[in-house]
Design a protein around this motif. Sequence first.
Motif, PDB file in Angstrom:
ATOM      1  N   PHE A  77       0.826  -1.210   0.000  1.00 28.09           N
ATOM      2  CA  PHE A  77       0.000   0.000   0.000  1.00 28.09           C
ATOM      3  C   PHE A  77       0.861   1.262   0.000  1.00 28.09           C
ATOM      4  N   ILE A  95      -2.631 -17.996   8.631  1.00 25.00           N
ATOM      5  CA  ILE A  95      -3.236 -18.397   7.356  1.00 25.00           C
ATOM      6  C   ILE A  95      -2.508 -19.583   6.730  1.00 25.00           C
ATOM      7  N   GLN A 148      -5.380  -0.752   8.170  1.00 26.28           N
ATOM      8  CA  GLN A 148      -5.010  -1.920   8.972  1.00 26.28           C
ATOM      9  C   GLN A 148      -5.881  -3.111   8.604  1.00 26.28           C
ATOM     10  N   GLU A 195      -7.482  -3.445   5.794  1.00 29.13           N
ATOM     11  CA  GLU A 195      -7.171  -3.808   4.405  1.00 29.13           C
ATOM     12  C   GLU A 195      -5.899  -4.637   4.328  1.00 29.13           C
ATOM     13  N   ALA A 196      -4.891  -4.244   5.111  1.00 31.19           N
ATOM     14  CA  ALA A 196      -3.641  -4.997   5.099  1.00 31.19           C
ATOM     15  C   ALA A 196      -3.883  -6.420   5.590  1.00 31.19           C
ATOM     16  N   ALA A 197      -4.655  -6.546   6.672  1.00 33.10           N
ATOM     17  CA  ALA A 197      -4.929  -7.876   7.216  1.00 33.10           C
ATOM     18  C   ALA A 197      -5.719  -8.717   6.219  1.00 33.10           C
ATOM     19  N   ARG A 198      -6.741  -8.101   5.612  1.00 32.44           N
ATOM     20  CA  ARG A 198      -7.547  -8.845   4.642  1.00 32.44           C
ATOM     21  C   ARG A 198      -6.728  -9.226   3.429  1.00 32.44           C
ATOM     22  N   SER A 199      -5.847  -8.331   2.989  1.00 27.18           N
ATOM     23  CA  SER A 199      -5.063  -8.633   1.795  1.00 27.18           C
ATOM     24  C   SER A 199      -4.059  -9.750   2.053  1.00 27.18           C
ATOM     25  N   LEU A 200      -3.774 -10.025   3.329  1.00 26.30           N
ATOM     26  CA  LEU A 200      -2.896 -11.153   3.649  1.00 26.30           C
ATOM     27  C   LEU A 200      -3.675 -12.467   3.732  1.00 26.30           C
ATOM     28  N   GLY A 201      -4.971 -12.396   3.492  1.00 29.25           N
ATOM     29  CA  GLY A 201      -5.771 -13.607   3.442  1.00 29.25           C
ATOM     30  C   GLY A 201      -6.602 -13.857   4.687  1.00 29.25           C
ATOM     31  N   MET A 202      -6.547 -12.944   5.656  1.00 27.26           N
ATOM     32  CA  MET A 202      -7.347 -13.157   6.863  1.00 27.26           C
ATOM     33  C   MET A 202      -8.806 -12.846   6.568  1.00 27.26           C
ATOM     34  N   ASN A 203      -9.705 -13.596   7.216  1.00 23.66           N
ATOM     35  CA  ASN A 203     -11.107 -13.226   7.105  1.00 23.66           C
ATOM     36  C   ASN A 203     -11.404 -12.137   8.135  1.00 23.66           C
ATOM     37  N   GLN A 233     -10.626 -13.050  11.812  1.00 22.01           N
ATOM     38  CA  GLN A 233      -9.184 -13.159  12.075  1.00 22.01           C
ATOM     39  C   GLN A 233      -8.542 -11.769  12.111  1.00 22.01           C
ATOM     40  N   VAL A 277      -5.436  -8.247  14.502  1.00 23.77           N
ATOM     41  CA  VAL A 277      -4.904  -6.939  14.093  1.00 23.77           C
ATOM     42  C   VAL A 277      -5.678  -5.766  14.714  1.00 23.77           C
TER      43      VAL A 277
END
Lengths: 245, 277
Positions: free
Chosen positions: A87, A109, B177, B179-187, B190, B195
Amino acid sequence: MTNEPIIRIKNVHKYFGHVHALQGVSLDVSKGEVVVIVGPSGSGKSTLLRCINRLEEYDEGEIVVDGIPLDSAKNINEVRKEVGMVFQQFNLFPNMTVKENLTLAQRVIRKRTAEEAGEIADQLLIKVGIPEKSDAYPMQLSGGQQQRVAIARALAMSPKIMLFDEPTSALDPEMIKEVLDVMLALAQEGMTMVVVSHEMGFARNAANRAILMDAGQIVEEATPDILFTAPTHPRTKEFLSKVLH
Amino acid sequence: MTEQLKSKPPAGDKPLARIPGAEPSARIDAWWWLVAIVVGLIILLVVIDNETYWNLIVFVWDGIQITFGVTVVAFVLTLLAGLLGGLGRLSKNRFIYGAATLYVELIRGIPLLVQLIWWYFAFPVIIQGLGRSLGVDALSNYQAPAIAMAVLGLVFCYGAYMSEIYRAGIQSIPKGQMEAARSLGMNYFQAMRYVILPQAVRVILPPVGNEFIALLKDSSLVSVVAVTDLTRRGREFMSTHFNPIETWTMVALLYLVMTLLSARIVGWLERRNKFER
């Protein structure tokens, strides 16, 4: 480079209220390809990028990443595991050390053990050139260092694709190069990358293709050399005349 | 590298002037003095009039335990209710958002005392009526245990306020924050757990601590609905000994000790959880 595209974007439309932000964008990205997207602000380039890992929902059209269509919550999370994102504002987790930033998602994950994840984190920190910052907190780092940590954090998930959303726009000028160097090395290793950035130097050195977006549409696409030196579309010429001074 | 750019010392390497009274040690001292005064006052009263005050403390001791127990149990449940309510208030699902908003707005508009009375006197009658119409004996013979109803009432009320604290705390964390967590694959959950909430906790600790102290004080209202807490025991003592000044002064001092100690613990937790942003 194989011919089978790893990202397939077909006729995607996106509305923000009454604003038609993406107006039927189609784009294929092959495995190992580096695509740089340029365009004026508000042209939809960041929105398009964010649609690829579904941080932004789109209203029409179809996006398939690595054979997985972005249509269900489960698929979206699958895709996000394979797609790293960097980002403009780094978005590191401020309450965790650099190493914790790099290992969290690996453990949650990818289900790696703490040792495994830690080892990968160490290697990536060497790769981005700041192994000594492993125990530092993000706020103790310069912007360039933070962005390199953010790249390492995305890489720690072993993604097949990396998306960069204006990765150098929030950096002081003297820190841009250290981030671009990491990105260049990544491109040379054969990572598939989609980069929204106005760094023409990077585009020329690393990109296979450059794309100009304007008003939610792809206006022109060509190799960076051709797009930046001999554009055919008048809108591209106008944009470049303002950017290259 | 770029470290040199950052760690350049400021011109004139003098320490900044201290603001009088701002040193942490000064605050600690002030607080200890306050506790010492209150505890000293209690001891003094006991020494002066052992008969009344010591008997009073012995008499209300079980009330103190109930006050403390009710407060702690209600507070823990409030933390959970508030989390659910707060997430509900942030939900994109219209139904969940609507339900959470209705809950918060409804509860905040009704006095706590009225709520406690409703849970103790009205709720059981509803259950009994329901039991009769359904023909379920277990329900039609339902008797409300006073403490459980009191805790329920406190949790319902404080959960609404806590929801808003959670909501504000979660919203104070930058969108990037998540967005970063979601972009790492977290639902979503999570990302919340690993986070967002750890960061939000630090933001909401001061208001949550205040809620604990407020809850401790408001728990005196449960004396109205048949819970033998400190306040009710004080009233019982007074009605047998006819000494309102002594009774209520001592009860007030006992509450004060509890709230001062709680404030101290909250302050300690806050300092322990500080971090640079």
